[in-house]
Design an enzyme around this catalytic site. Structure first.
Site, mmCIF file in Angstrom:
data_model
loop_
_atom_site.group_PDB
_atom_site.id
_atom_site.type_symbol
_atom_site.label_atom_id
_atom_site.label_comp_id
_atom_site.label_asym_id
_atom_site.label_seq_id
_atom_site.Cartn_x
_atom_site.Cartn_y
_atom_site.Cartn_z
ATOM 1 N N LYS A 251 5.531 -3.052 -9.316
ATOM 2 C CA LYS A 251 6.846 -2.723 -9.868
ATOM 3 C C LYS A 251 7.925 -3.636 -9.327
ATOM 4 O O LYS A 251 8.830 -4.024 -10.034
ATOM 5 C CB LYS A 251 7.200 -1.286 -9.489
ATOM 6 C CG LYS A 251 6.453 -0.284 -10.299
ATOM 7 C CD LYS A 251 7.020 1.084 -10.093
ATOM 8 C CE LYS A 251 6.843 1.493 -8.659
ATOM 9 N NZ LYS A 251 6.526 2.913 -8.506
HETATM 10 P P1 ATP Z 1 5.937 -0.592 -5.597
HETATM 11 O O1 ATP Z 1 6.033 -2.085 -5.841
HETATM 12 O O2 ATP Z 1 7.248 0.106 -5.660
HETATM 13 O O3 ATP Z 1 5.091 -0.200 -4.413
HETATM 14 P P2 ATP Z 1 3.699 -0.187 -7.309
HETATM 15 O O4 ATP Z 1 3.652 -1.157 -8.439
HETATM 16 O O5 ATP Z 1 2.817 -0.470 -6.141
HETATM 17 O O6 ATP Z 1 5.211 -0.048 -6.875
HETATM 18 P P3 ATP Z 1 3.330 2.632 -7.010
HETATM 19 O O7 ATP Z 1 4.256 3.633 -7.637
HETATM 20 O O8 ATP Z 1 3.483 2.318 -5.554
HETATM 21 O O9 ATP Z 1 3.408 1.277 -7.858
HETATM 22 O O10 ATP Z 1 1.841 3.088 -7.276
HETATM 23 C C1 ATP Z 1 1.467 4.031 -8.256
HETATM 24 C C2 ATP Z 1 -0.040 4.046 -8.394
HETATM 25 O O11 ATP Z 1 -0.491 2.812 -8.921
HETATM 26 C C3 ATP Z 1 -0.788 4.206 -7.078
HETATM 27 O O12 ATP Z 1 -1.939 4.972 -7.315
HETATM 28 C C4 ATP Z 1 -1.154 2.803 -6.694
HETATM 29 O O13 ATP Z 1 -2.305 2.770 -5.907
HETATM 30 C C5 ATP Z 1 -1.401 2.202 -8.050
HETATM 31 N N1 ATP Z 1 -1.154 0.764 -8.110
HETATM 32 C C6 ATP Z 1 -0.008 0.110 -7.845
HETATM 33 N N2 ATP Z 1 -0.159 -1.203 -8.037
HETATM 34 C C7 ATP Z 1 -1.430 -1.398 -8.452
HETATM 35 C C8 ATP Z 1 -2.211 -2.532 -8.825
HETATM 36 N N3 ATP Z 1 -1.722 -3.761 -8.835
HETATM 37 N N4 ATP Z 1 -3.495 -2.333 -9.185
HETATM 38 C C9 ATP Z 1 -4.024 -1.105 -9.192
HETATM 39 N N5 ATP Z 1 -3.355 -0.008 -8.865
HETATM 40 C C10 ATP Z 1 -2.070 -0.141 -8.497
#
Ligand code: ATP
Ligand code: MG
Length: 481
Positions: A251
């Site tokens: 994100k």
């Molecule tokens: P941030 O950058 O704010 O940490 P994020 O993209 O990592 O955001 P989260 O809200 O932290 O998203 O994660 C939501 C869910 O998606 C969690 O289960 C996390 O493990 C999963 N997730 C996040 N990024 C990935 C990715 N690149 N691949 C697979 N799963 C992901």
């Protein structure tokens, strides 16, 4: 009972990574007649946005991953929004303090930074020293009365922490390497790990399926649960999805919102099938999977360990397959929103009906629904001009003046046709070629360009039929000029 959850934070786009995890949780729940729970992790007040929360609901709905409990539908273990559960966390923080498993920490940011620097200078891994572990009651009271806002830290025990991961087997970490970590911030809000541990416990989550970047968090959450004598769920850590440059899809780096795939013309069936295989496979070589197939075939032991690069080409390939499998009416209805974005398409009964005939010839050709905007245009708009070079390059071995003559004769011939259907038209044109001694290849290319303005089109006489007699004659006449 099998109870699984996703806990996205509404701080950015609900992206493919989160969608893939949602899908695995969903199919695992459905496979086991369990419950799929949506919890909104909105304790990061600064980054929360309402739009982002809405995106989570809409993204899941588009994919058809309906949840059994959640902020909007309720359920027996609510509330399902972490910002509404602050009192619950507070209760357990107080309990841990009373029990001696947590303590107030008054260290300032500056002090902590100094400590870190000293440790690094001594080549030690940075770790909180535990300075506030042994403050006396009097010292604590005095500091609290003077208005200091402490954090609360968890006392990490001196032991090996281990758990059995559903994909990776036994994982261990030495508690000695972990400093006492914060469970309540100085603003009174719980930290991510604390809130998550409490919620998974209180919501009776049996299995936690999330991505690998959470493994370090898992050890801390286990420590908290152990201190509370709580049930520890089965953890299953999934591989990460990576961008083409192998960075994590995130994100924070503006990953695409899952709904944007819909806007780009991807079908939800294709997206689901594609993301299902990002980190798992059914083991029988089958690539085309419906949700039911996934539910039947899903198992942890076929989840892979290594991270996966997101491949748009593969997604496009799946999309083409699902477009070809779809029923015409559904495809037409899904295409209408795209056509409405163009300036040539107006929705009325006649045009809507026409879309069915066009879709029948285009279904094989398009890979994404947004392509209808370009591909359908020639059926509604007559070419405004013709590129003479295009004609010269593609209609070989024949002089321009002969082309004009040929078009003139063809127009006369077509005017006589009262049965304006592809087969009749083709038969008539083939006979015509025989009669005047022209190769069909030459004439048909000329007609294709005259009719559509382009050298590629769906089958020529289907195109004639759909476009109709009047417009066809007009197009050929314009081209002749
Ligand atoms: P941030 O950058 O704010 O940490 P994020 O993209 O990592 O955001 P989260 O809200 O932290 O998203 O994660 C939501 C869910 O998606 C969690 O289960 C996390 O493990 C999963 N997730 C996040 N990024 C990935 C990715 N690149 N691949 C697979 N799963 C992901
Ligand atoms: Mg994250």
């Amino acid at each position: 009972e099998i109870r699984v959850r996703i806990a996205p934070s509404p701080t950015g786009n609900f992206h493919v990574g989160t969608a893939r995890n949602s899908l695995y949780n969903y199919i695992f729940a459905r496979k086991n007649n369990g419950k799929f729970i949506l919890r909104i992790d909105d304790t990061d007040m600064r980054r929360n946005s309402e739009e982002s929360e809405k995106g989570i609901y809409e993204g899941l709905k588009w994919l058809g991953l309906d949840w059994d409990e959640g902020p909007d539908v309720g359920g027996p273990y609510g509330p399902y929004r972490q910002s509404e559960r602050i009192e619950i966390y507070q209760k357990y923080i107080d309990y841990l303090i009373d029990k001696g498993d947590a303590y107030y920490c008054f260290c300032t940011e500056e002090e902590l930074e100094m400590e870190r620097k000293e440790q690094i200078a001594k080549k030690q891994p940075p770790k909180y020293s535990g300075k506030c572990r042994n403050l006396t009651m009097e010292e604590i009271d005095r500091k609290l009365k003077s208005g200091l806002k402490p954090t609360v830290r968890f006392k990490v025990p001196n032991k090996i922490i281990s758990f059995n991961d559903g994909v990776r087997g036994e994982l261990k970490w030495d508690g000695n390497l972990i400093g006492d970590f914060v469970i309540r911030k100085s603003d009174g809000l719980p930290t991510y790990n604390f809130a998550t541990a409490i919620d998974d416990w209180k919501m009776k989550i049996s299995h936690v399926l999330r991505s690998q970047e959470h493994i370090p968090n898992t050890f801390l959450q286990i420590l908290i649960l152990e201190a509370l004598d709580a049930e520890i769920p089965q953890y299953v850590h999934l591989p990460l999805l990576l961008n083409e440059d192998r960075s994590k899809i995130s994100k924070r780096d503006g990953a695409l919102y899952i709904g944007e795939y819909k806007e780009m013309g991807y079908l939800k069936e294709a997206v689901l099938n594609f993301i299902a295989l990002l980190g798992w496979n059914p083991g029988d070589g089958e690539e085309i999977l419906s949700i039911e197939d996934m539910i039947n075939k899903f198992s942890f032991d076929r989840i892979n360990n290594s991270n996966v690069v997101f491949d748009f080409k593969k997604l496009e390939w799946f999309n083409g397959i699902y477009i070809r499998r779809k029923d015409i009416k559904e495809l037409v209805d899904l295409s209408v929103p795209f056509l409405m974005e163009t300036d040539y398409f107006k929705m009325n009964e006649e045009n809507y009906k026409k879309l069915f005939s066009i879709m029948r010839v285009e279904q094989e050709r398009i890979k994404r629904l947004d392509e209808v905007k370009e591909a359908f245009k020639m059926f509604f708009v007559e070419p405004s001009e013709y590129d003479i070079n295009l004609i010269k390059e593609n209609v070989k071995k024949i002089e321009v003046k002969d082309m004009v003559f040929l078009l003139e004769k063809t127009i006369e011939e077509l005017k006589m046709e009262d049965n304006w259907h592809a087969e009749e038209l083709e038969k008539r044109m083939r006979d015509f070629c025989d009669r005047i001694g022209t190769k069909t290849k030459i004439l048909f290319m000329l007609l294709r360009i005259a009719e559509t303005g382009s050298k590629v089109s769906p089958p020529l006489f289907d195109t004639f039929e759909i476009i109709g007699k009047d417009s066809t004659i007009r197009r050929l006449t314009n081209c002749k000029k």
